[in-house]
Write an enzyme that holds these catalytic residues in place. Structure first.
Site, PDB file in Angstrom:
ATOM      1  N   GLU A  94      23.690  -0.474 136.071  1.00  0.00           N
ATOM      2  CA  GLU A  94      23.312  -1.051 137.348  1.00  0.00           C
ATOM      3  C   GLU A  94      22.020  -0.794 137.982  1.00  0.00           C
ATOM      4  O   GLU A  94      21.530  -1.816 138.804  1.00  0.00           O
ATOM      5  CB  GLU A  94      24.419  -0.280 138.465  1.00  0.00           C
ATOM      6  CG  GLU A  94      24.264  -0.965 139.698  1.00  0.00           C
ATOM      7  CD  GLU A  94      25.308   0.047 140.771  1.00  0.00           C
ATOM      8  OE1 GLU A  94      25.545  -0.726 141.948  1.00  0.00           O
ATOM      9  OE2 GLU A  94      25.485   1.181 140.434  1.00  0.00           O
ATOM     10  N   GLU A  99      20.902  11.500 150.204  1.00  0.00           N
ATOM     11  CA  GLU A  99      20.996  12.776 150.073  1.00  0.00           C
ATOM     12  C   GLU A  99      21.678  13.289 148.729  1.00  0.00           C
ATOM     13  O   GLU A  99      21.104  14.200 148.227  1.00  0.00           O
ATOM     14  CB  GLU A  99      21.821  13.463 151.302  1.00  0.00           C
ATOM     15  CG  GLU A  99      21.521  13.075 152.751  1.00  0.00           C
ATOM     16  CD  GLU A  99      21.436  11.875 152.953  1.00  0.00           C
ATOM     17  OE1 GLU A  99      21.054  11.449 154.243  1.00  0.00           O
ATOM     18  OE2 GLU A  99      22.129  10.867 152.328  1.00  0.00           O
ATOM     19  N   SER A 124      32.485  -4.278 146.675  1.00  0.00           N
ATOM     20  CA  SER A 124      31.765  -5.626 146.985  1.00  0.00           C
ATOM     21  C   SER A 124      32.406  -6.626 146.311  1.00  0.00           C
ATOM     22  O   SER A 124      32.805  -6.622 144.833  1.00  0.00           O
ATOM     23  CB  SER A 124      30.436  -5.330 146.227  1.00  0.00           C
ATOM     24  OG  SER A 124      29.581  -4.550 146.948  1.00  0.00           O
ATOM     25  N   GLY A 145      35.625  -0.510 141.244  1.00  0.00           N
ATOM     26  CA  GLY A 145      36.385   0.320 141.976  1.00  0.00           C
ATOM     27  C   GLY A 145      35.913   1.790 141.977  1.00  0.00           C
ATOM     28  O   GLY A 145      36.616   2.715 141.038  1.00  0.00           O
ATOM     29  N   TYR A 146      34.829   2.408 142.510  1.00  0.00           N
ATOM     30  CA  TYR A 146      34.387   3.689 142.466  1.00  0.00           C
ATOM     31  C   TYR A 146      34.589   4.261 143.966  1.00  0.00           C
ATOM     32  O   TYR A 146      35.352   5.234 144.001  1.00  0.00           O
ATOM     33  CB  TYR A 146      33.101   3.581 142.234  1.00  0.00           C
ATOM     34  CG  TYR A 146      32.638   3.468 141.068  1.00  0.00           C
ATOM     35  CD1 TYR A 146      33.339   3.254 140.003  1.00  0.00           C
ATOM     36  CD2 TYR A 146      31.309   3.728 140.381  1.00  0.00           C
ATOM     37  CE1 TYR A 146      33.133   2.997 138.655  1.00  0.00           C
ATOM     38  CE2 TYR A 146      30.994   3.750 139.141  1.00  0.00           C
ATOM     39  CZ  TYR A 146      31.736   3.443 138.219  1.00  0.00           C
ATOM     40  OH  TYR A 146      31.391   3.239 136.848  1.00  0.00           O
ATOM     41  N   SER A 147      34.061   4.071 144.913  1.00  0.00           N
ATOM     42  CA  SER A 147      33.870   4.816 146.274  1.00  0.00           C
ATOM     43  C   SER A 147      35.300   4.768 146.945  1.00  0.00           C
ATOM     44  O   SER A 147      35.900   3.730 146.876  1.00  0.00           O
ATOM     45  CB  SER A 147      33.074   4.230 147.002  1.00  0.00           C
ATOM     46  OG  SER A 147      31.612   4.452 146.720  1.00  0.00           O
ATOM     47  N   SER A 184      24.113   7.801 148.028  1.00  0.00           N
ATOM     48  CA  SER A 184      23.220   8.027 149.127  1.00  0.00           C
ATOM     49  C   SER A 184      21.829   8.762 148.770  1.00  0.00           C
ATOM     50  O   SER A 184      21.978   9.376 147.822  1.00  0.00           O
ATOM     51  CB  SER A 184      24.081   8.957 150.259  1.00  0.00           C
ATOM     52  OG  SER A 184      24.204  10.285 149.852  1.00  0.00           O
TER      53      SER A 184
END
Length: 385
Positions: free
Chosen positions: A251, A366, A165, A131-133, A364
């Site tokens: 990860e 960037e 996920s 539970g991050y993003s 990402s």
């Protein structure tokens, strides 16, 4: 041959022989199933496979023996992941618990947390998600707005996570949440905590997200008064950023070597297709295939030498996305068509569509470039509001 080399080769032979034997029996039909974009494939059967591996001591091989692992060295872990991929064994359903949370708890958890959570992970009895993003806080992870407040012996959680996920299959989620208000002038990541939250409770709503591939391995997770024990904070309250960054390090660890084997298999299959359908006669296609081969060799070198994680993520995600685009050009006009009903994607169409996400999830491109510029090269930081 040194004793260390002999030990690695013996370990490699042991897992190779075990996989060869077990994947020829009741689990033979699972070969090649699952993985990114294909997590819907035979999930229950792959769960049974993971539990079969656990019963024979082949889960958590890198964990210390006192926590149920094999205490495998880095070289032995590399051998395990390579042989697993070479055997075309099914994608694991327990990788988030085994490869992310487990090592995090071993390094930073209390003895009580280790005793409670590590055995069910090793036995594949409890599945985990990350539970991050959040909407508005994806790669900019320090901007999370999910909050948790202390209520006696519990934390009460409110907020939303996205791109989670396998949340629909998990029983627990490790959640990065704000537990302390951010003081004026404080760095964005201060006041965050790393909480272990059960999902099967009132106040948790899990909604699958349908992707370009038509499958739904990602989810939105809404917390509306969800609760977890006060003792289920990893590290000290307010120290969640440090713990979260440690998890991200795991990860991108040695398990990615198995990923390289999968990439090689995809590349070799694409070369075979180009030869079979005549696309290889095109000098531009041949040039791109050669460049893909060279890129694959570079990826392997990065993985084996412990390249800075942001560089490794940039490298493999762009290589894999480009391979998906090359696959469409190798197939030509046929790539735009689906076979008859139920109009399911073939392997190359799925690769092309799902690999579009490779440069976005897990940080990402960037953001990875900014990390490399500021933290590795020491360039001036970008202006921030």
């Amino acid at each position: 041959m040194s004793s260390a080399t002999s030990s690695v080769e013996e370990f490699r032979t042991e897992i190779r022989d075990w996989l060869k034997d077990r994947l020829a029996g009741e689990f033979a039909a699972l070969k090649g199933l699952g993985g990114p974009g294909r997590e819907h494939e035979a999930f229950a059967e792959r769960l049974a496979w993971d539990r079969h591996m656990a019963a024979h001591g082949w889960t958590c091989v890198g964990w210390p023996k006192e926590y149920g692992g094999r205490g495998a060295s880095i070289e032995q872990q590399i051998a395990f992941h390579e042989e697993y991929a070479l055997a075309d064994a099914p994608a694991r359903v327990n990788h988030i618990g085994e490869q992310l949370l487990g090592p995090t708890l071993i390094a930073h958890g209390t003895e009580e947390q280790k005793a409670r959570f590590l055995p069910p992970i090793r036995a594949v009895e409890e599945l985990w998600c990350q539970g991050y993003s959040e909407p508005g806080a994806g790669s900019d992870l320090a901007a999370v707005r999910t909050r948790a407040v202390r209520d006696g012996d519990e934390w009460v959680v409110h907020g939303q996570k996205t791109w989670t996920s396998l949340a629909h299959a998990a029983q627990w989620c490790f959640v990065l949440a704000r537990t302390e208000p951010r003081a004026p002038g404080a760095r964005p990541h201060t006041g965050l905590s790393y909480l272990l939250v059960p999902l099967d409770q009132p106040g948790v709503d899990i909604r699958p997200i349908t992707q370009l591939t038509g499958t739904s391995e990602f989810n939105e997770v809404f917390f509306d008064g969800a609760r977890t024990a006060a003792a289920h904070v990893v590290g000290a309250p307010g120290d969640g950023w440090r713990i979260a960054m440690a998890t991200l390090g795991y990860e991108r660890g040695v398990s990615t070597l198995g990923q390289q084997v999968g990439f090689r298999r995809e590349f070799e299959a694409l070369v075979a297709l180009a030869r079979a359908n005549g696309a290889a006669a095109d000098p531009l296609i041949r040039d791109r295939l050669v460049r893909a081969w060279a890129g694959l060799r570079a990826l392997r070198a990065h993985a084996r030498t412990g390249t800075e994680p942001s560089m490794a993520k940039l490298s493999w995600s762009h290589w894999h996305r480009d391979l998906g685009e090359l696959a469409m050009d190798v197939r030509g006009a046929a790539a735009t068509l689906a076979a008859g009903e139920p109009y399911e994607l073939d392997e190359w169409q799925r690769l092309f569509l799902f690999s579009r996400a490779d440069t976005i999830y897990a940080g990402s491109s960037e953001i990875q470039r900014t990390v490399l510029a500021e933290r590795v090269l020491g360039l001036p930081k970008e202006p921030r509001a």
